[in-house]
Design a protein around this motif. Structure first.
Motif, mmCIF file in Angstrom:
data_model
loop_
_atom_site.group_PDB
_atom_site.id
_atom_site.type_symbol
_atom_site.label_atom_id
_atom_site.label_comp_id
_atom_site.label_asym_id
_atom_site.label_seq_id
_atom_site.Cartn_x
_atom_site.Cartn_y
_atom_site.Cartn_z
ATOM 1 N N THR A 103 -2.162 0.064 -5.404
ATOM 2 C CA THR A 103 -1.286 -0.808 -4.614
ATOM 3 C C THR A 103 -0.070 -1.102 -5.493
ATOM 4 O O THR A 103 -0.220 -1.402 -6.671
ATOM 5 N N THR A 144 -5.186 2.326 -0.199
ATOM 6 C CA THR A 144 -5.892 1.050 -0.370
ATOM 7 C C THR A 144 -7.403 1.263 -0.203
ATOM 8 O O THR A 144 -7.828 2.313 0.281
ATOM 9 N N PRO A 153 0.839 -1.204 0.000
ATOM 10 C CA PRO A 153 0.000 0.000 0.000
ATOM 11 C C PRO A 153 0.870 1.248 0.000
ATOM 12 O O PRO A 153 2.058 1.184 0.331
ATOM 13 N N GLN A 190 -7.671 4.025 -5.681
ATOM 14 C CA GLN A 190 -7.064 2.808 -5.153
ATOM 15 C C GLN A 190 -5.799 2.486 -5.924
ATOM 16 O O GLN A 190 -5.836 2.351 -7.153
#
Ligand code: ASP
Length: 327
Positions: A250, A224, A124, A248
């Motif tokens: 990652t 995240t 993350p 989002q």
């Protein structure tokens, strides 16, 4: 017999018998993992931890060489041009999927110039601020950003880096332009953030966690879809819940070899990687930094390649929408 033909026949025989892999790595010969970011940053730290975990299965600890600059394109190009013998590998992150869209010209082709050896982990990111920033929560940061439009400095690790992608998405979501300050990696960027030379940085938790715990930087949000469990991120919201719906990102890391590396050598490295990814010390360290070690099918070379191709499509649309290109 002409020399070239002799060499070709020898190479074919070696591949057919697997003799090459039996002697791989040859004693006294180093395996070098090129890290295309500076020492002390999250990619470099991961490479050192992975090298230690690879010691047992490979029978040698790979040496780490930092070849930083231009959003990881310099180090990545170096591996694309290296001898395809298994002794030069590349550890790079999500940048493998952003570079093909971000750069109009690249000295290598991500799909064609590499052998894929497996995904290592997912990490993350955190939006962090300089310690002297008056905002103490994401809500206060939003108000501060609104009051300081046109004056905010955002650091990143060069076009194509993870911090660049995250920063790009953040500015795009806020529909604002910040002054971006490129570094060779987030190790020097976070030093400048702590020193107050830049205001904000989006970086892997593997680099921000210790600084957050030491109160050297302020943690505003995570990237995240869910909040992070770790005590260091207690009370830190996600960007998605803070009004930036669907935000989002990652960061994943993978291992690569130059195209043309013998199949049995690739198998030996992939087998060793799979063992390293189960090394209890490696797993514990990654988890303690908020990273998740890959255990899924992306640890298989073919799935790794498929995944990167899908990521190139995914981030390509984001980058095109943001209109960010380098020449
Ligand atoms: N975290 C950096 C990035 O933004 C890379 C690094 O310095 O390791 O891509």
């Amino acid at each position: 017999m002409p020399k070239l033909l002799k060499l070709t026949l020898l190479a074919a025989a070696v591949v057919a018998t697997g003799a090459y892999a039996e002697n791989f790595p040859a004693s006294g010969k180093n395996i070098t993992i090129i890290v295309p970011f500076p020492a002390g940053g999250p990619t470099d730290n991961l490479a050192h931890d992975l090298a230690n975990a690879l010691r047992k299965p490979l029978g040698t600890t790979p040496v780490i060489e930092n070849a930083a600059g231009t959003g990881s394109t310099i180090g990545t190009a170096k591996v694309a041009r290296a001898a395809p013998d298994g002794y030069t590998l590349l550890l790079n992150h999500i940048g493998m999927s952003t570079m093909p869209t971000l750069y109009r010209k690249l000295a290598f082709s991500v799909p064609n110039d590499f052998e894929y050896l497996g995904i290592i982990n997912d990490v993350p990111m955190t939006l962090v601020g300089r310690p002297s920033l008056e905002a103490n929560s994401y809500k206060e940061l939003s108000a501060w950003l609104a009051q300081n439009k046109g004056k905010v400095n955002l650091g990143h690790a060069g076009l194509g880096s993870a911090s660049h992608l995250c920063g790009l998405m953040y500015q795009s979501a806020l529909q604002t332009n910040m002054t971006v300050v490129p570094y060779k990696g987030t190790a020097p960027a976070i030093t400048d953030l702590i020193g107050g030379q830049i205001d904000l940085l989006c970086d892997q938790t593997t680099n921000t966690m210790a600084q957050i715990e030491a109160k050297k930087v302020k943690a505003y949000a995570v990237t995240t879809s869910q909040r992070l469990n770790s005590p260091s991120f207690k009370g830190v919201p996600t960007l998605a819940e803070s009004g930036l719906k669907n935000f989002q990102v990652t960061i994943w890391h993978g291992l690569y070899a130059p195209k043309g590396t013998p199949v049995d050598v690739l198998k030996k490295i992939n087998d060793s990687l799979k063992i390293a990814l189960k090394d209890p010390e490696f797993v514990k360290k990654q988890e303690s930094l908020g990273a998740v070690v890959a255990t899924d099918k992306r640890t298989d070379p073919a799935e790794h390649k498929k995944f990167v191709q899908a990521e190139i499509q995914k981030w390509g649309s984001v980058i095109k929408a943001a209109g960010a290109y380098a020449d």
